[in-house]
Design a protein around this motif. Structure first.
Motif, short mmCIF file in Angstrom:
data_model
loop_
_atom_site.label_atom_id
_atom_site.label_comp_id
_atom_site.label_asym_id
_atom_site.label_seq_id
_atom_site.Cartn_x
_atom_site.Cartn_y
_atom_site.Cartn_z
N VAL A 77 0.96 -6.69 9.03
CA VAL A 77 1.20 -5.37 8.43
C VAL A 77 2.64 -4.98 8.73
CG1 VAL A 77 0.53 -2.94 8.37
CG2 VAL A 77 -1.22 -4.70 8.72
N VAL B 25 -3.90 1.46 7.93
CA VAL B 25 -3.93 0.09 7.39
C VAL B 25 -4.09 -0.90 8.55
CG1 VAL B 25 -2.66 -1.65 6.07
CG2 VAL B 25 -2.51 0.78 5.41
N VAL C 11 0.87 -1.18 0.00
CA VAL C 11 0.00 0.00 0.00
C VAL C 11 0.91 1.23 0.00
CG1 VAL C 11 -1.81 1.28 1.22
CG2 VAL C 11 -1.76 -1.23 1.32
N VAL D 217 3.73 -1.41 3.94
CA VAL D 217 3.38 0.01 3.79
C VAL D 217 4.63 0.90 3.86
CG1 VAL D 217 1.84 1.85 4.58
CG2 VAL D 217 1.19 -0.54 4.96
N LEU E 285 -9.66 -6.89 1.64
CA LEU E 285 -8.41 -7.55 1.26
C LEU E 285 -7.80 -8.31 2.42
CD1 LEU E 285 -6.64 -4.84 -0.94
CD2 LEU E 285 -7.56 -7.05 -1.70
N ALA E 286 -8.02 -7.80 3.63
CA ALA E 286 -7.38 -8.40 4.81
C ALA E 286 -7.75 -9.88 4.95
CB ALA E 286 -7.76 -7.64 6.06
N PHE F 5 0.42 -7.09 4.42
CA PHE F 5 0.51 -5.78 3.77
C PHE F 5 1.87 -5.17 4.07
CE2 PHE F 5 -3.99 -6.45 4.42
CZ PHE F 5 -4.58 -5.94 3.27
N VAL G 196 -7.07 -3.56 9.03
CA VAL G 196 -6.72 -4.99 9.00
C VAL G 196 -7.10 -5.65 10.32
CG1 VAL G 196 -4.75 -6.58 8.95
CG2 VAL G 196 -4.90 -4.71 7.27
N ALA H 139 -10.92 2.39 3.99
CA ALA H 139 -10.82 1.32 4.99
C ALA H 139 -11.57 0.06 4.55
CB ALA H 139 -11.35 1.81 6.33
N ILE I 286 -9.57 -2.16 2.34
CA ILE I 286 -8.51 -2.85 3.06
C ILE I 286 -9.11 -3.98 3.91
CG2 ILE I 286 -6.66 -2.58 4.79
CD1 ILE I 286 -5.93 -1.14 2.25
#
Ligand SMILES: Cc1ncc(C[n+]2csc(CCOP(=O)(O)OP(=O)(O)O)c2C)c(N)n1
Ligand code: SF4
Ligand SMILES: [Mg+2]
Lengths: 385, 294
Positions: free
Chosen positions: A360, A350, A287, A338, A329-330, A336, A354, A323, A326
């Motif tokens: 992350v 993020v 991201v 970043v 996708l989580a 992820f 998540v 949000a 995300i």
């Protein structure tokens, strides 16, 4: 509506991001700029000062950023599309008027060509460290919009979008450039005015007496008017009712604040603007935003060549943060990554979305230059493990 | 909007003859000012000046900062803007430059205009921005409870000068004059006719107009310093005012409960910021330039 041809410099140009941002503003119909010089943003106002006398409009260099940031709000209430331009220290001085713009629902665009901070920091070198400041910097609750271009072409294209969003939502819209994007020279194609869609201000057609300056009639965003149109409006930074009159009680505060936040947050996807590349079926999603997205793209290419399934999600609109996307996708990806030119700001958003359902990994950078692609790549490798 | 009386309760209370009413937002009354406060008297003068000016009131905008005086904008039945503390002048600058047809009046307190807003004040005067500034000078920060202001004379106590003020105050007419204002006058709320006349002249004048209106704050400044009520202050204004039109502004500084030099000190011509811009760009750019706001 199409752009007014007077402001549109149709053709192919080799210009930097600052110059392109100025052309974007002119094409979008911006006719009033107040500013105060600060590196690395000054070229935007220098170009505007040179161009505007022949386009028809107003530029004034004020005595400081406090003055610039409220002069434009006066300009907006006199009916103009307005902008101011700054960088870190100047942005800090503008904060009270971000709140004033938010509570008075004054459409405006604030360009922040980000440099290293805090304080005077790195005047000539890049950072992306004002992301949380534009979200939270003025006191009280409000919800701005922020866009992040990664090239001179996008400085032009997205600037038009920034002005259009300011009119639709009547909030301060931040244009979050950085020193590298501001100063890099690339090809910028400016289309014909007839190919540029601009949103004109929604002025009321109601007569004096029928019109309430902050009346919403079921919609979330009030119709606007301007000084001199006979509506005899009152505009205040105090909590107010639909007539614009001070109404300092918990019920009025609750009603106003909820609408100010909801008008942006309940956008039904219209304020989700991301570029996705290979996100479907990816194990790792990077991201990124602004200049860092270009470095990240190189790191992602390299990791893909090594057989990793890496997707790239680039934020064009950073605020409001997408949000929901995300969250979706989580559930599908392992982790992820970043990377950003700050010590970890947007990664907090993020992580919040998540909520522990994936890993992350933050790739912070103190600013002054961009990331080494290898640093992002090794974070991707780590994330894929 | 209607220029007639609209609120039956107010008609009852003040009678149909009150000529000020049509200029006020009657649905916002009663106002917040204390009994004996001088701000309301200045507003009376302002409404008289508006009547006599012959201006189309739809084309007059009023801008205030924050403070007791800052509330004036909210009571006037004009396009009115209550901005942030100290920033009425730059907001008004934006309004005026974006729509040059407007007559823009800035109406605010001494602290607002010359402490936090001092930088904007000096630059707007230097540029000769076409704005009329009415500064209600009560020598204190009324709204926040009587702290020291840049106008507080040496001597009286203020909540943040509990042992008496020792800071040198501004001489506001001198400041405005030195920065380039084209019209500078000082009156007190005892001088209602003269104040109204100054405001009328100010409305007719192009460029940076500065009118200082000395006004009592009985609740804070007077009470703290045992100066009596509003009426006692007006008596003081009456007894100690000395009319000196054209006085050298250097000589009009105020001492605590001392003589008050009043009058019109400056009335001169200078091109406004916008006139200078149009003249200059017209000369440099020739046909490529269309005068702004013409
Ligand atoms: C940025 C900021 N700082 C401080 C304040 C608090 N404040 C409100 S009014 C005021 C002073 C007002 O004094 P003056 O301008 O003389 O107006 P008066 O109330 O005397 O008419 C202050 C300090 C504020 N509103 N905003
Ligand atoms: S506090 Fe002073 S200035 Fe404020 S309304 Fe009361 S008397 Fe007037
Ligand atoms: Mg005061």
């Amino acid at each position: 509506m199409h752009a007014d041809p007077k402001g549109v410099l149709t053709g192919v140009h080799f210009i930097d991001g600052d110059h392109a941002a100025c052309e974007g503003a002119l094409a979008a119909g911006c006719r009033f700029v107040a500013g105060y010089p600060i590196t690395p943003s000054t070229e935007v106002v220098e170009r505007f000062a040179a161009r505007i006398p022949q386009v028809g409009g107003m530029f004034i260099q004020m005595e400081d950023e406090i003055a610039s940031s409220i002069a434009i709000l006066g300009g907006a209430w006199a009916g103009k599309k307005v902008m101011t331009v700054t960088s870190g220290p100047g942005l800090s001085l503008m904060m009270e008027h971000i709140g004033y713009a938010a509570i008075t629902e004054t459409p405006c665009v604030i360009v922040d060509v980000q440099r290293g901070g805090p304080s005077t920091g790195l005047p000539t070198l890049p950072a992306q460290a004002d992301m949380m400041q534009v979200r939270w910097g003025s006191h009280g609750d409000y919800m701005p919009i922020a866009l992040s271009p990664n090239s001179p072409q996008e400085c032009f294209d997205l600037m038009i979008k920034a002005f259009n969003l300011a009119e639709v939502y009547r909030v301060p819209v931040f244009f979050m450039m950085d020193e590298v994007v501001g100063h890099m020279t690339e090809r910028v194609a400016i289309p014909a005015a007839s190919e540029i869609d601009v949103v004109e201000r929604h002025f009321t057609t109601k007569k004096p007496g029928e019109y309430k300056v902050f009346g919403t009639n079921g919609s979330m965003v009030p119709e606007m008017t301007k000084a001199g149109d006979g509506h005899r409006i009152h505009v205040t930074g105090l909590t107010h009712d639909e007539r614009g009159y001070p109404a300092m009680n918990p019920a009025a505060q609750d009603k106003l604040l909820r609408r100010l936040l909801d008008k942006v947050n309940n956008h039904n996807g219209e304020l989700v603007d991301v570029r996705m590349d290979g996100v479907e079926g990816a194990d790792v999603v990077v991201v990124s935003f602004g200049i860092t997205s270009r470095v990240a793209a190189a790191a992602i290419e390299s990791a893909r060549r090594k057989g990793l399934k890496v997707g790239h999600l680039r934020l064009i609109i950073c605020w409001p943060f997408p949000a929901k996307l995300i969250v979706e996708l989580a559930g599908k990806v392992k982790s992820f990554v970043v990377p950003e030119l700050n010590m970890g700001q947007m990664v907090l958003e993020v992580e919040r979305a998540v909520a522990g359902r994936a890993r992350v990994i933050s790739v912070p950078h103190a600013g002054g230059t961009v990331h080494e692609p290898a640093v992002i790549e090794s974070a991707i490798m780590e994330a894929a493990r | 909007m209607s220029s007639e009386w609209t609120n039956p309760e107010l008609i009852e209370r003040y009678g149909i003859e009150n000529p000020v009413m049509p200029y006020l937002r009657q649905d916002r009354l009663p106002h917040i000012w204390c009994p004996g406060c001088g701000i309301g008297t200045t507003v009376n003068c302002f409404t008289r000046a508006l009547t006599e000016s012959g201006l189309d009131l739809d084309q007059v905008a009023i801008v205030s900062g924050i403070g007791c005086t800052g509330r004036v904008a909210g009571y006037m039945n004009l396009d009115s803007f209550h901005t942030t503390h100290g920033r009425a002048i730059p907001f008004a600058t934006g309004l005026k430059l974006a729509n040059p047809k407007l007559k823009v009046v800035v109406y605010s307190g001494d602290g607002d205009l010359t402490a936090i807003g001092g930088n904007h004040f000096v630059h707007a005067a230097r540029r000769n921005m076409d704005l009329m500034i009415v500064c209600v000078n009560n020598f204190t920060y009324g709204m926040t409870g009587g702290q020291v202001a840049p106008t507080t004379p040496i001597g009286p106590t203020q909540t943040t000068m509990p042992y008496g003020n020792f800071e040198n105050p501004f001489n506001l007419p001198f400041l405005a004059d030195a920065c380039g204002a084209v019209y500078v006058a000082r009156w007190t709320i005892f001088h209602v006719r003269q104040l109204a006349k100054a405001m009328k002249e100010g409305l007719a004048k192009k460029g940076f107009v500065f009118i200082e209106a000395m006004s009592p704050c009985p609740t804070l400044y007077s009470r703290r310093n045992r100066l009596g009520d509003g009426v006692d202050q007006v008596k003081y204004y009456k007894e100690r005012s000395i009319l000196r039109n054209g006085a050298d502004t250097k000589e009009v500084g105020l001492a605590y409960q001392g003589d008050i030099i009043v009058g019109k000190f400056v009335d001169r011509e200078r091109p406004t910021w916008m006139e200078s811009m149009n003249e200059h760009l017209g000369r440099v750019l020739g046909d490529k330039y269309t005068p702004y706001g013409a």
